[in-house]
Design an enzyme around this catalytic site. Structure first.
Site, short mmCIF file in Angstrom:
data_model
loop_
_atom_site.label_atom_id
_atom_site.label_comp_id
_atom_site.label_asym_id
_atom_site.label_seq_id
_atom_site.Cartn_x
_atom_site.Cartn_y
_atom_site.Cartn_z
N LYS A 1 -5.48 -7.50 22.19
CA LYS A 1 -6.91 -7.14 22.14
C LYS A 1 -7.66 -8.14 21.26
O LYS A 1 -8.77 -8.56 21.57
CB LYS A 1 -7.08 -5.74 21.53
N ASN B 1 4.82 -1.13 12.60
CA ASN B 1 3.86 -1.63 11.62
C ASN B 1 4.52 -1.71 10.25
O ASN B 1 5.11 -0.74 9.79
CB ASN B 1 2.63 -0.71 11.57
N SER C 1 -10.55 2.48 14.06
CA SER C 1 -9.82 1.43 13.34
C SER C 1 -9.65 0.18 14.21
O SER C 1 -9.71 -0.94 13.72
CB SER C 1 -8.45 1.94 12.85
N HIS D 1 -2.43 -9.87 12.52
CA HIS D 1 -1.85 -8.64 11.98
C HIS D 1 -1.54 -7.73 13.17
O HIS D 1 -2.40 -7.54 14.05
CB HIS D 1 -2.84 -7.98 11.01
N THR E 1 3.20 4.36 15.90
CA THR E 1 2.96 3.04 15.31
C THR E 1 3.47 2.97 13.87
O THR E 1 2.97 2.19 13.06
CB THR E 1 1.46 2.67 15.36
N CYS F 1 -3.46 -3.59 4.65
CA CYS F 1 -2.58 -4.64 5.19
C CYS F 1 -3.00 -6.04 4.79
O CYS F 1 -2.33 -7.02 5.13
CB CYS F 1 -2.54 -4.55 6.71
N GLU G 1 0.85 -1.19 0.00
CA GLU G 1 0.00 0.00 0.00
C GLU G 1 0.89 1.24 0.00
O GLU G 1 0.41 2.35 0.27
CB GLU G 1 -0.98 -0.01 1.17
N SER H 1 -7.36 -2.38 6.61
CA SER H 1 -8.34 -1.32 6.81
C SER H 1 -9.11 -1.05 5.53
O SER H 1 -8.60 -1.24 4.43
CB SER H 1 -7.63 -0.05 7.25
#
Ligand code: HMG
Length: 410
Positions: free
Chosen positions: A247, A281, A206, A238, A157, A116, A84, A313
């Protein structure tokens, strides 16, 4: 070779990154943010920063060269370049890699994009191609530079890296299993309009979109007969920042009706986060690097099922599993991976800001980059709207192509 019942998957996997890094300790000294927020809150220690003569092509060529050197180029019939951080609206970035590596002409080369998620699409397309003709191999390259505005919440990030995967029949590392679970939903959580070099993001939404997509892909996977979560040895997620994996696992355990214990989650995910917590990232390369970290870890995985969750995303997600091949350890590249991480030179906050602010000219004017990379390929500059790449010797000096003053290079 007949395509019936042949196993297909990842025969080789490696990654490379940039020559420079900014530690979060250095970032915290200047932003005033408590270091614990970076280290514990988002789970990041450092981020890779590209030198002026590094980009997605040089990183991808560096990773791909190792794969081609080990296996030879003769059976590669397709090169899929997922990014990307595209450098051209028309031409596939993989063609520059094809040229730098001197690959044979009988190869289809294309570029894929969906944030991603792009490399996971490439992996599935590659698997299908090899099932159709098990004699051929597919080189999947995932290369990205995560870039957010200075002083924005996303800044901590950032990161950069490229992964190279060789997809073949009878793979040495992992077989890609069926079924997989899919989920797509149009959402403006993260995007980068063509006129911007840094992504725009609604950070909190996000995170929610990622977790919603995990629910969606997981339920599709289970509805299609996918294995229960308790049969999956380790999950690779990811990792836009490594706490995101925590999370996600918390969320998935709840979805699967399994007990949730934060200490247990931290312990089971730790082997998957060792590289990404210091690379940052790398967008579409991030999941492959989480997988590389798991394979390189001390955990024995022969015959085990590994789960992979890919989120891009915008948004598209996929949940799949892979079965680790017995004897996989004989084919790992652990030393090269550790060297890629540790060989990076730390830079000061002031140098980082200067690098962030300097962008390549967009008017076609002649531009020679400073020779800072320690990698085997470099972006020498831009001439007449063309990016010019060249090989270097092991300390980054130019050895092929024209020196930046010796324009033009074809
Ligand atoms: P933020 O506003 O800087 O941070 O945004 P925060 O206030 O949300 O705090 C982050 C965590 O640190 C919180 O923990 C705090 O409690 C904790 P949580 O509640 O989340 O568990 N914290 C502390 N911990 C210890 N000591 C302290 C302390 N202070 C706070 N002193 C955000 C964070 C991730 C939103 C931001 O960095 C961002 O916008 N990042 C970019 C977007 C992103 O990475 N999104 C992830 C999901 S989308 C995705 O993965 C796709 C992507 O890779 C792109 C693609 O697909 O191409 C991004």
């Amino acid at each position: 070779m007949s395509s019936e019942n042949v196993s297909v998957g990842i025969h080789d996997l490696t990654f490379r990154t940039t020559s420079l890094q900014l530690t979060h300790a250095e970032l915290a000294r200047h932003t005033g943010v408590p270091l614990a927020k970076y280290h514990r809150g988002i789970g990041q220690q450092a981020m890779s920063i590209p030198a002026p003569d590094e980009d997605v092509i040089t990183m991808a060529a560096h990773a791909a060269a190792a794969v081609v050197e080990r296996h030879g180029p003769d059976r590669i019939r397709t090169l899929l370049f997922a990014t990307e951080t595209s450098i051209d609206q028309a031409k596939a970035g993989g063609l520059y890699v094809h040229s730098l590596l001197g690959l044979p002409p009988h190869i289809r080369v294309v570029e894929l994009k969906q944030a991603c998620y792009g490399a996971t699409a490439a992996l599935q397309f590659a698997t299908a191609l090899v099932h159709r003709d098990p004699d051929q191999q597919v080189l999947v390259l995932a290369s990205d530079i995560a870039r957010y505005d200075l002083d924005s919440p996303g800044e901590a990030t950032q990161g950069a890296a490229a992964a190279a995967l060789l997809v073949t029949a009878r793979p040495a590392l992992l077989e890609i299993d069926t079924p997989s679970g899919l989920f797509a939903r149009e959402v403006m959580d993260f995007w980068r309009p063509n006129y911007r070099t840094a992504a725009l993001v609604d950070g909190r939404s996000s995170v929610d979109a990622y977790l919603r997509a995990l629910t969606g892909a997981w339920s599709d996977y289970r509805a299609r007969g996918g294995t229960p979560l308790r049969n999956i040895h380790t999950m690779c997620y990811h990792q836009p920042f490594t706490r995101m994996a925590h999370k996600a696992h918390h969320h998935l355990l709840q979805q699967a009706g399994l007990p949730v214990d934060p200490e247990h989650i931290a312990a089971v995910l730790a082997p998957t986060t060792t590289y990404n917590q210091v690379l940052g990232n790398s967008y579409t390369a991030s999941l492959s690097i989480a997988l590389a970290a798991l394979l390189d870890s001390a955990t024995p995985l022969d015959g085990e099922t590994v789960g992979l969750f890919s989120y891009g995303s915008g948004s598209v997600a996929e949940f799949l599993t892979a079965t680790v091949r017995p004897g996989y350890r004989d084919h790992l590249r652990t030393d090269a991976h550790r060297a890629a991480v540790t060989d990076r030179r730390p830079i000061s906050y002031a140098d980082y800001r200067d690098l962030h602010a300097s962008t390549l000219p967009t008017d076609g004017s002649r531009h020679a980059t400073a020779g800072l990379t320690s990698g085997p390929y470099r972006l020498a500059g831009i001439h007449d709207h063309r990016r010019v790449y060249e090989a270097t010797d092991p300390v980054g000096r130019s050895v092929s192509g024209a020196a930046p003053d010796g324009w033009p290079v074809p």
